[in-house]
Write a protein that holds these residues in place. Structure first.
Motif, short mmCIF file in Angstrom:
data_model
loop_
_atom_site.label_atom_id
_atom_site.label_comp_id
_atom_site.label_asym_id
_atom_site.label_seq_id
_atom_site.Cartn_x
_atom_site.Cartn_y
_atom_site.Cartn_z
N VAL A 1 0.87 -1.18 0.00
CA VAL A 1 0.00 0.00 0.00
C VAL A 1 0.90 1.22 0.00
CG1 VAL A 1 -1.76 1.30 1.26
CG2 VAL A 1 -1.82 -1.20 1.29
N THR A 2 0.65 2.14 -0.93
CA THR A 2 1.41 3.38 -1.02
C THR A 2 0.46 4.55 -0.87
OG1 THR A 2 3.00 2.35 -2.52
CG2 THR A 2 2.98 4.75 -2.43
N PHE A 3 0.74 5.42 0.08
CA PHE A 3 -0.03 6.64 0.30
C PHE A 3 0.75 7.80 -0.32
CE2 PHE A 3 -1.34 3.88 3.74
CZ PHE A 3 -2.70 4.09 3.83
N LEU A 4 0.09 8.56 -1.19
CA LEU A 4 0.69 9.74 -1.82
C LEU A 4 -0.08 10.98 -1.42
CD1 LEU A 4 1.11 8.54 -5.52
CD2 LEU A 4 2.85 8.57 -3.74
N GLY A 5 0.62 12.10 -1.24
CA GLY A 5 -0.05 13.37 -1.04
C GLY A 5 -0.28 13.77 0.39
N LEU A 6 0.33 13.09 1.34
CA LEU A 6 0.21 13.49 2.74
C LEU A 6 0.97 14.80 2.91
CD1 LEU A 6 -0.90 12.59 5.48
CD2 LEU A 6 1.31 11.52 5.91
N LYS A 7 0.27 15.83 3.36
CA LYS A 7 0.84 17.18 3.39
C LYS A 7 1.86 17.39 4.50
CE LYS A 7 -3.11 19.20 1.16
NZ LYS A 7 -4.25 20.08 1.25
N GLY B 1 8.48 16.84 -3.53
CA GLY B 1 7.69 18.01 -3.84
C GLY B 1 6.90 18.55 -2.66
N GLY B 2 7.43 18.43 -1.45
CA GLY B 2 6.74 18.93 -0.27
C GLY B 2 5.69 17.99 0.28
N PHE B 3 5.53 16.82 -0.32
CA PHE B 3 4.56 15.84 0.16
C PHE B 3 5.28 14.61 0.70
CE2 PHE B 3 2.10 18.31 -2.84
CZ PHE B 3 0.90 18.47 -2.17
N THR B 4 4.64 13.94 1.64
CA THR B 4 5.18 12.71 2.20
C THR B 4 4.58 11.52 1.46
OG1 THR B 4 5.38 13.75 4.36
CG2 THR B 4 5.40 11.35 4.32
N ILE B 5 5.43 10.57 1.13
CA ILE B 5 5.01 9.32 0.50
C ILE B 5 5.28 8.21 1.50
CG2 ILE B 5 5.41 7.70 -1.39
CD1 ILE B 5 6.57 10.17 -2.94
N VAL B 6 4.26 7.44 1.83
CA VAL B 6 4.40 6.33 2.77
C VAL B 6 4.12 5.04 2.01
CG1 VAL B 6 3.55 5.26 4.88
CG2 VAL B 6 3.67 7.76 4.71
N GLU B 7 5.08 4.14 2.01
CA GLU B 7 4.93 2.85 1.35
C GLU B 7 5.05 1.75 2.39
OE1 GLU B 7 7.94 0.60 -1.34
OE2 GLU B 7 6.74 1.90 -2.63
N ILE B 8 4.07 0.87 2.40
CA ILE B 8 4.08 -0.29 3.29
C ILE B 8 4.11 -1.52 2.40
CG2 ILE B 8 2.93 -1.47 5.19
CD1 ILE B 8 1.36 1.27 5.56
N ALA B 9 5.25 -2.21 2.38
CA ALA B 9 5.45 -3.36 1.50
C ALA B 9 5.62 -4.63 2.31
CB ALA B 9 6.68 -3.13 0.62
N GLY B 10 5.53 -5.76 1.65
CA GLY B 10 5.69 -7.05 2.31
C GLY B 10 4.45 -7.48 3.06
N LEU B 11 3.29 -6.97 2.66
CA LEU B 11 2.03 -7.32 3.32
C LEU B 11 1.49 -8.63 2.78
CD1 LEU B 11 0.28 -3.81 3.15
CD2 LEU B 11 1.70 -4.74 4.98
N SER B 12 0.52 -9.17 3.48
CA SER B 12 -0.17 -10.38 3.05
C SER B 12 -1.61 -10.33 3.54
CB SER B 12 0.55 -11.61 3.61
OG SER B 12 -0.05 -12.78 3.09
N GLN B 13 -2.38 -9.34 3.04
CA GLN B 13 -3.77 -9.13 3.44
C GLN B 13 -4.68 -9.60 2.32
OE1 GLN B 13 -5.46 -7.89 6.24
NE2 GLN B 13 -7.20 -8.54 5.02
N LEU B 14 -5.57 -10.54 2.63
CA LEU B 14 -6.53 -11.00 1.63
C LEU B 14 -7.41 -9.84 1.19
CD1 LEU B 14 -7.60 -14.43 3.15
CD2 LEU B 14 -6.39 -14.09 0.99
N ILE B 15 -7.54 -9.64 -0.12
CA ILE B 15 -8.32 -8.52 -0.63
C ILE B 15 -9.82 -8.74 -0.42
CG2 ILE B 15 -8.55 -9.32 -3.03
CD1 ILE B 15 -8.01 -6.35 -3.84
#
Length: 143
Positions: A80-86, A117-131
């Motif tokens: 899961v990658t979150f983009l645009g956190l101010k 660009g002044g925004f924080t990007i948070v990436e959470i990798a290596g997950l195993s969550q059933l969709i």
């Protein structure tokens, strides 16, 4: 991505926050063979995603319709990658379905935080969550 390719792939979510700090999206998953999509108890699942900043938490939650199909396929979300956190916030704890877990225990996932660009990007990798299972992912913001 075609349905056939999706059936062979893990899922990665991109949560692009708008100016008010929220995001939504959905994915319809089916077997690629049934003619009537969305038929009662058919071979399909619909997953709705709701993400954003609420108070001092970054959240992602799902609502699932007819999730059994996706669960039976064993399709998982691996990143899961979150983009645009101010705010350039530090994330301290992960909460999954109300259970507090340290960052290292969370789904076995690894978190990366970057600034662009002044925004924080948070990436959470290596997950195993059933969709096909409803879940809620919450990261508490520092402060």
């Amino acid at each position: 991505m075609t349905t056939e390719a999706a059936r062979k792939s893990n899922f990665e979510l991109l949560v692009a926050l708008n100016d008010s700090g929220s995001a939504l999206g959905e994915v319809f998953l089916d077997d690629g063979e049934e003619v009537e999509m969305g038929r009662q108890c058919g071979r399909w699942s619909l997953v709705r995603f709701f993400g954003g900043v609420e108070g001092n938490q970054l959240k992602l939650r799902t609502e699932v319709v007819n999730g059994k199909f996706a669960v039976d396929q064993n399709w998982v979300i691996t990143k899961v990658t979150f983009l645009g956190l101010k705010e350039q916030s530090e994330f301290k704890r992960l909460f999954i379905n109300g259970n507090v877990k340290s960052l290292n225990e969370a789904f076995g996932g690894n978190m990366t935080i970057g600034i662009a660009g002044g925004f924080t990007i948070v990436e959470i990798a290596g997950l195993s969550q059933l969709i096909g299972e409803e879940f809620e992912l919450r990261r508490k913001l520092n402060g």
